[in-house]
Structures are given as C-alpha cells and as structure tokens.
Design a protein around this motif. Sequence first.
Motif, PDB file in Angstrom:
ATOM      1  N   ARG A   1       0.823  -1.202   0.000  1.00 30.07           N
ATOM      2  CA  ARG A   1       0.000   0.000   0.000  1.00 30.07           C
ATOM      3  C   ARG A   1       0.861   1.258   0.000  1.00 30.07           C
ATOM      4  O   ARG A   1       0.538   2.243  -0.663  1.00 30.07           O
ATOM      5  CB  ARG A   1      -0.920  -0.010   1.219  1.00 30.07           C
ATOM      6  N   PHE A   2       1.921   1.240   0.783  1.00 26.88           N
ATOM      7  CA  PHE A   2       2.829   2.378   0.835  1.00 26.88           C
ATOM      8  C   PHE A   2       3.438   2.646  -0.535  1.00 26.88           C
ATOM      9  O   PHE A   2       3.479   3.783  -1.006  1.00 26.88           O
ATOM     10  CB  PHE A   2       3.925   2.103   1.867  1.00 26.88           C
ATOM     11  N   ASP A   3       3.886   1.534  -1.184  1.00 20.91           N
ATOM     12  CA  ASP A   3       4.463   1.683  -2.525  1.00 20.91           C
ATOM     13  C   ASP A   3       3.418   2.190  -3.511  1.00 20.91           C
ATOM     14  O   ASP A   3       3.708   3.031  -4.368  1.00 20.91           O
ATOM     15  CB  ASP A   3       5.032   0.344  -3.000  1.00 20.91           C
ATOM     16  N   ALA A   4       2.166   1.651  -3.385  1.00 23.63           N
ATOM     17  CA  ALA A   4       1.105   2.092  -4.291  1.00 23.63           C
ATOM     18  C   ALA A   4       0.782   3.563  -4.060  1.00 23.63           C
ATOM     19  O   ALA A   4       0.568   4.323  -5.004  1.00 23.63           O
ATOM     20  CB  ALA A   4      -0.150   1.242  -4.084  1.00 23.63           C
ATOM     21  N   ALA A   5       0.757   3.953  -2.769  1.00 25.19           N
ATOM     22  CA  ALA A   5       0.484   5.356  -2.460  1.00 25.19           C
ATOM     23  C   ALA A   5       1.581   6.256  -3.001  1.00 25.19           C
ATOM     24  O   ALA A   5       1.306   7.315  -3.585  1.00 25.19           O
ATOM     25  CB  ALA A   5       0.342   5.538  -0.943  1.00 25.19           C
ATOM     26  N   LEU A   6       2.826   5.841  -2.811  1.00 32.61           N
ATOM     27  CA  LEU A   6       3.938   6.637  -3.323  1.00 32.61           C
ATOM     28  C   LEU A   6       3.873   6.763  -4.839  1.00 32.61           C
ATOM     29  O   LEU A   6       4.153   7.812  -5.409  1.00 32.61           O
ATOM     30  CB  LEU A   6       5.275   6.010  -2.911  1.00 32.61           C
ATOM     31  N   ALA A   7       3.511   5.635  -5.474  1.00 30.53           N
ATOM     32  CA  ALA A   7       3.513   5.619  -6.940  1.00 30.53           C
ATOM     33  C   ALA A   7       2.348   6.409  -7.523  1.00 30.53           C
ATOM     34  O   ALA A   7       2.445   6.925  -8.636  1.00 30.53           O
ATOM     35  CB  ALA A   7       3.479   4.176  -7.448  1.00 30.53           C
ATOM     36  N   ASN A   8       1.238   6.502  -6.781  1.00 29.75           N
ATOM     37  CA  ASN A   8       0.035   7.110  -7.336  1.00 29.75           C
ATOM     38  C   ASN A   8      -0.309   8.466  -6.737  1.00 29.75           C
ATOM     39  O   ASN A   8      -1.278   9.085  -7.174  1.00 29.75           O
ATOM     40  CB  ASN A   8      -1.156   6.163  -7.139  1.00 29.75           C
ATOM     41  N   MET A   9       0.429   8.934  -5.758  1.00 26.50           N
ATOM     42  CA  MET A   9       0.129  10.237  -5.177  1.00 26.50           C
ATOM     43  C   MET A   9       0.493  11.351  -6.146  1.00 26.50           C
ATOM     44  O   MET A   9       1.403  11.217  -6.970  1.00 26.50           O
ATOM     45  CB  MET A   9       0.859  10.416  -3.841  1.00 26.50           C
ATOM     46  N   SER A  10      -0.280  12.415  -6.081  1.00 25.62           N
ATOM     47  CA  SER A  10      -0.050  13.530  -7.004  1.00 25.62           C
ATOM     48  C   SER A  10       1.150  14.367  -6.602  1.00 25.62           C
ATOM     49  O   SER A  10       1.659  15.153  -7.396  1.00 25.62           O
ATOM     50  CB  SER A  10      -1.294  14.420  -7.048  1.00 25.62           C
ATOM     51  N   GLN A  11       1.600  14.200  -5.368  1.00 19.43           N
ATOM     52  CA  GLN A  11       2.728  14.970  -4.875  1.00 19.43           C
ATOM     53  C   GLN A  11       4.023  14.179  -4.996  1.00 19.43           C
ATOM     54  O   GLN A  11       4.030  12.949  -4.922  1.00 19.43           O
ATOM     55  CB  GLN A  11       2.515  15.334  -3.399  1.00 19.43           C
ATOM     56  N   GLY A  12       5.101  14.911  -5.190  1.00 21.43           N
ATOM     57  CA  GLY A  12       6.401  14.284  -5.075  1.00 21.43           C
ATOM     58  C   GLY A  12       6.742  14.126  -3.600  1.00 21.43           C
ATOM     59  O   GLY A  12       6.267  14.898  -2.761  1.00 21.43           O
ATOM     60  N   LEU A  13       7.576  13.102  -3.268  1.00 19.19           N
ATOM     61  CA  LEU A  13       7.886  12.846  -1.861  1.00 19.19           C
ATOM     62  C   LEU A  13       9.323  12.378  -1.708  1.00 19.19           C
ATOM     63  O   LEU A  13       9.804  11.532  -2.482  1.00 19.19           O
ATOM     64  CB  LEU A  13       6.926  11.808  -1.281  1.00 19.19           C
ATOM     65  N   LEU A  14       9.995  12.942  -0.712  1.00 21.47           N
ATOM     66  CA  LEU A  14      11.306  12.480  -0.275  1.00 21.47           C
ATOM     67  C   LEU A  14      11.240  12.278   1.234  1.00 21.47           C
ATOM     68  O   LEU A  14      10.601  13.059   1.944  1.00 21.47           O
ATOM     69  CB  LEU A  14      12.398  13.507  -0.600  1.00 21.47           C
ATOM     70  N   MET A  15      11.930  11.213   1.701  1.00 23.56           N
ATOM     71  CA  MET A  15      11.980  10.963   3.136  1.00 23.56           C
ATOM     72  C   MET A  15      13.438  10.838   3.552  1.00 23.56           C
ATOM     73  O   MET A  15      14.221  10.139   2.899  1.00 23.56           O
ATOM     74  CB  MET A  15      11.206   9.682   3.481  1.00 23.56           C
ATOM     75  N   TYR A  16      13.773  11.534   4.624  1.00 20.91           N
ATOM     76  CA  TYR A  16      15.135  11.517   5.145  1.00 20.91           C
ATOM     77  C   TYR A  16      15.134  10.857   6.530  1.00 20.91           C
ATOM     78  O   TYR A  16      14.190  11.042   7.317  1.00 20.91           O
ATOM     79  CB  TYR A  16      15.690  12.939   5.256  1.00 20.91           C
ATOM     80  N   ASP A  17      16.206  10.121   6.809  1.00 20.18           N
ATOM     81  CA  ASP A  17      16.309   9.486   8.122  1.00 20.18           C
ATOM     82  C   ASP A  17      16.936  10.459   9.120  1.00 20.18           C
ATOM     83  O   ASP A  17      17.195  11.631   8.812  1.00 20.18           O
ATOM     84  CB  ASP A  17      17.095   8.175   8.035  1.00 20.18           C
ATOM     85  N   ALA A  18      17.190   9.944  10.328  1.00 17.14           N
ATOM     86  CA  ALA A  18      17.719  10.797  11.386  1.00 17.14           C
ATOM     87  C   ALA A  18      19.104  11.339  11.062  1.00 17.14           C
ATOM     88  O   ALA A  18      19.525  12.362  11.608  1.00 17.14           O
ATOM     89  CB  ALA A  18      17.750  10.023  12.704  1.00 17.14           C
ATOM     90  N   ASP A  19      19.827  10.642  10.174  1.00 14.29           N
ATOM     91  CA  ASP A  19      21.158  11.099   9.769  1.00 14.29           C
ATOM     92  C   ASP A  19      21.102  12.076   8.599  1.00 14.29           C
ATOM     93  O   ASP A  19      22.151  12.487   8.086  1.00 14.29           O
ATOM     94  CB  ASP A  19      22.023   9.891   9.393  1.00 14.29           C
TER      95      ASP A  19
END
Length: 712
Positions: A162-180
């Motif tokens: 679902r996360f992959d599907a949401a990422l692939a189909n969301m209208s917004q671009g998204l980047l996620m950064y870790d604690a580092d």
Amino acid sequence: MPVAHVKAGSAAGKRKAIRIGPARRIAEELRAQNERFSAAVENMSHGLCMFDAEERMIICNRNYIDLFRLDAKVMKPGIRFFDILQHSVDIGIASQSAAELYAVRKPYIDGAKPSTYEETLADGRIIVISHRPLASGGWVSIYEDVTVQRRAEEDLKEQHRRFDAALANMSQGLLMYDADGKMIVRNQRFLELYKVAAADFPFGTTHRDALERLLELGIYTKLDVDSEVGKTEACLQAGKMHSTYRYLSDGRTFLVVRQPMGGGWVVTFDDVTERRRTEERMTHLALHDTLTNLPNRSMFRERLDQALSEAKGAPLAIFSLDLDRFKAVNDTFGHPAGDWLLKCVAGRLQRCLRSEKDVVARFGGDEFAIIQSNIKGTADAEKLAKRIIEVIGRPYRDKGREMHVGVSLGIALYPADGQDADTLLTNADMALYRGKSEGRNIYRFFEPGMDAMVRERRALEADLEAALPRREFELDYQPILDIASGDIVGAEALMRWRSPSRGRVSPEDFIAAAEETGLIVQLGDWALRKACGVAVGWPQEMRMAVNVSAAQIKSGGFARSVVSALAFSGLPASRLELEITETVMMDESDTVLRTLGHLRGLGIRIALDDFGTGYSSLGYLRRFPVDKIKIDRSFIRDLDRRETAAIVRTVIGLGAELGITVTAEGVETEEQLDMLRKAGCGEAQGYLIGVPAKASEMTRLLRSQAQLRRSG
C-alpha cells in the motif's frame, strides 16, 4: 541376588557388589537422562515427534498433541505415522486425506537430508515442520505454529504494498530523510515533477546535496542553500511543519512542505502553479476593476493609506474625476460602446501619469480617482489636471463612429486639505461637484465651504424627485415664425419648474440633475402628454415641438409613449415635432434607428436641435434624414461677423438642397431677421418673435393671428 542379601566382609560379596554397582549407576544415569530428556521435550515451545525406521512413533510431547489437537489416548508409542495422519483427518484438523498427506511427507521421510516445509491446517493455522532424519533410521520432526508471524509478515507486506502504491500514485512528489539526514524514500512523482532521473538523486543523498543538485540542473535559479538547510534544521528542532513556495526556472510554482517524523523528516512537493495563478487572479479581481483593469476603490484606498503613511508631510494630490457627456454617449451608442470608451479613457489616464508611484483607479461608472505623488505644490497638480482635460477631450473613433466626452476634476491636497484618506476623498469630491456645477471640462481645487454646495445639490435632487407628483412643473410655449409669410406656424414646449421653496428654478440647473438621476424619462413623458393636450386646441395648421432626451429614446418604451400621448389627446401625428440633439443622432444602435424610423413613418416630424454645436453634423444628416434643422442661437448672435454669416448661409443652402426646413433660434433683432430672410431661412424663433408664454397667452396670440387673416 539383590545387593541387600550379601554379607558384609565376605570377599565374594565384595566382588559381586563391585560388578553390580556400575550397571546400576548406568541405569540410574540413563533413567535420569531419560527424565531430563522427557522434561526437555515436554517443556519445548514447539511440538516434537520422533519415529523409528518402521515409521512408528517413539515419543511425542504435549505441544505436538495440542498443536494438532490430537487425542492423547490415541497417541501412544508404537502408533504408526499413517494412523496419526488418519486420526488428524478423523478429527477434522487436516485439510486433505491421510493418503494425500502421507504422499506429501513420504519424500521427506525417505530423504536423507534435513528439510523444512509448511502445512496449512483446516482451521487456517500455518505449521512449519522441520524434518531431521536419524542415523539409525526414522526421523524426528519439530512443529512450530507460525500463524501469527505469517499474518504479521503478510500485514507488513500489504502495508509495504500500500505504501508503494500510495507513493507511486500520489499527485505529490515525496522524499523521506532518516535521522542522519540521508534520503531513504523517493517516489516516481518527485522525478516526474522535477523532470530529473533517479541517478540524479540516489538514495543516501543529503538535503544539501539535493538542493545543490537542483541548482546545478538549472531547475532553481535563485536559492540560498545555507538558509534553506538552516530552516529545515530549525523545523526539526522545533518539531513543527514548515512550508514554502519554490519558483522554478520554467515558470512553475511548487509548494514544498517539510514535516518532522521519527527523528527524520518527510518532504512533499506539490505543483500549485495553476492554483497560485487562480489565487493571484482572484486577488487581482478583488482589487481591480474588471472592465479597465485599473485598481478599484478598495485597492485605491489601500494605496492612498500607504502613500499617506510614507509621505511624512510631503504634499500629495488626490483627484476625483467624472466624465462629461458620458451618459449621453452610453445611452445613444449603447453599453458595449460605452465600455469600449471607458477602457480608452483608462488607458489615456494612465499615460497622463509621470511617476511610478502615481495611481489611477476606477470607482465605477464613469468615476475615476488619481493619487499624484512627489509634487512640489499646487502647480504640479494643476499641470496634471490640464493635461488630463486636454487628453481625455480628444475624439474617440471606433468602427467609423466618432465619440466625444470631457472630464471634470476635483482636487484635494495633502496635508492642507486633510490628514486622512476619508477627508481627502470627500474634499476632492466636493471640489468635483463645484466644477461640474460651473460647467464642463473644468478642474477645481478644494476650498473651505464647498460642503455647503454639495449639500445644496443633493437637496436639489431630492426636491426634484418630489416635484413631479406635487405638480410643480409647467410648460411654457415659444412661438415659431414662418419668415416668408410672417405667420406663427408652431411653438416649442419649454419645461419650467416653479418650486414653492425655491421659486423658479432654471432649466439649466434642474434638467442636468434630472438626466443624472434618470428622472428625465418621467418628466419627458409628462411634457409630451401635456404638450399634445394643449396643441389639439390650436388651429389645425399649428405644430407642437417637444424636446426629447437620449435617455427617453433609449428607455425602450418611448415609441409607445408618443403614440399613447397622440391617441389620448387626439392630436394628429403630422402636427407633432420631436426635437432631438446630436447626442441622439450619434447613436447608430438598432433601438434608436428603429424607434426614430418608426415614429417618422407615422408622420411625426423629427427636428435636429442645436445644429452646429456638436460633431460631424453633416454626417448625421447623411445617415438619418430629418425634417428640420435648428441653427443654434450662438450662430445667430454673431451674425454680424462675416465668418459666422457664411456658416449660416451654408447651412440654409444645405437645407434647401436636402428639402429640410431650417429654423434659426435666438432671433432678437430685426436686423438678424432681415439677414435670415435674405439668406432664404425658412423659420425663426426668439424673443423678437415671442417670449416663452403660458398656454392661455399662446392661445390668445394664435386667435389674434387668425382674426388678422380673416380681416385681411
């Protein structure tokens, strides 16, 4: 012999005890070991079952029995493996037949290698079976219920899906950064929005690296990387979301939102180009006039407040503007032409300004306002006012038509005439009222006491509106002379207002006010009915001339009003003459042309009043035939001047060529009348012929004329 029966001290007994002792210890050790094994087996968290080479059960623990919900009475050592399978089928725990289950397990039993496989029971539980062959033949199996684990794994897989599907189909671009601060998630939409490749932003990229890369690619043209990184760090430390707009080099606008999350943060990118443009358009519409695109009253007020706050005592000029004769143009040419004219005026006003800080706005209708900054005093404001009057007064040509308007201006100066916006605007309006009351194409500066004049004008309009139902209006009649015969052939009806409180009010004062308030339509209808009722009692050859405004003709019901007045009074249509001005003739709309054509077709005569004072008079005569033209009194007054006399003779000659009656207005001397007679003018009107008089006096004059005819 048992150890207890051997005598003490006997050598043979000692030797026998030595032989029996180790065996017992071994047995006891074996028993203890078996007990430990049994305890270990029973306390295992998994099920266990051991079989010999003949596939008979050697041992099983309680977990095995409970796992498969078997009957402990059945599960005795020596039971065959196949019978256990059959038992599980009989109690409904197995989802297949015993033969099918055995066929699945047989390869593992015969195999010499350890193996692991899964089995799903009838109730849905998942059992992992670890098969281990024994060196002596047989095998041991370990059974583990992994149902919860497998379901958790499936739930995790589904969550990832679902996360992959949401990422692939969301209208917004998204980047996620870790604690580092390293990029760990990047969706395809981000790459599509920025039109970049995955290789440009590999996983592990830092926030700073990403911003610098966007600059290198030319996607961003202006960006302070250090500042942006600092804002992100502050956002993370505060634990608050931070959003900003990014303006790309290709003209697009992105909304970038940073949200702290579990030590790291997530960034979303949304293309809001159209939304921002819509918002900007909505904001623009809220602050600008939709027709001219000039600032509206609301924005003008904001700019004026700003200018006053920045002026710090330095002088400013505030102009209130109102177009002259615009209503006549709008009424005659129609609203589309009026809108076109307003846009032209707006453009000319903008070009009149010299400073970038100057502001011109449209308040509505034909009302405009201007802020003039950086002035040294009255002279600068006066210079701009003169320039505006000159520029706005130039002709406007559209589709072969020529339109003319003027402009009146009222000017208030800061700080002398007011310290705040409301006072300055009010005083500029007062100055405008003064200018319009004194004429047209004029400017006036605010002076103390002008508010009294404004109150007087408003009081006049209020009294005017109440005057008609109170029957305060009257008609006077001025005779029209046939120059050749010397006979009175008609009269012009002239409206008079005799107010109980004001006395006799000049038509120049109340007619203009009636036109501005729209009351002229009602007054015109009343005058038409009244004049027709009077004329029906005159001799049959006498005509009645009634003035008609452009607003009456444009009202839509004018033709019906004329026909109704004729029918109600019984006056023949041929005896009614409608006097119109050139502002009516300027209109080429279907309504005006159809109305005038219809009335003329009924036999009503159309006269063009004040001929020569407007524009393109000859062109009007060509486009629409009239029955009479009336030369304006200003020409007759200057008949002693050679140039004026030449113009009058030309107009008279033109009338003769076109078969149009020519009437000279404002004839006051015998010399003027004699010159008109020699020039061939058909009719004359003025104080020499007769002053405007009441209907009873006009009737006596006509009776006297009739008696003279009979006696002659």
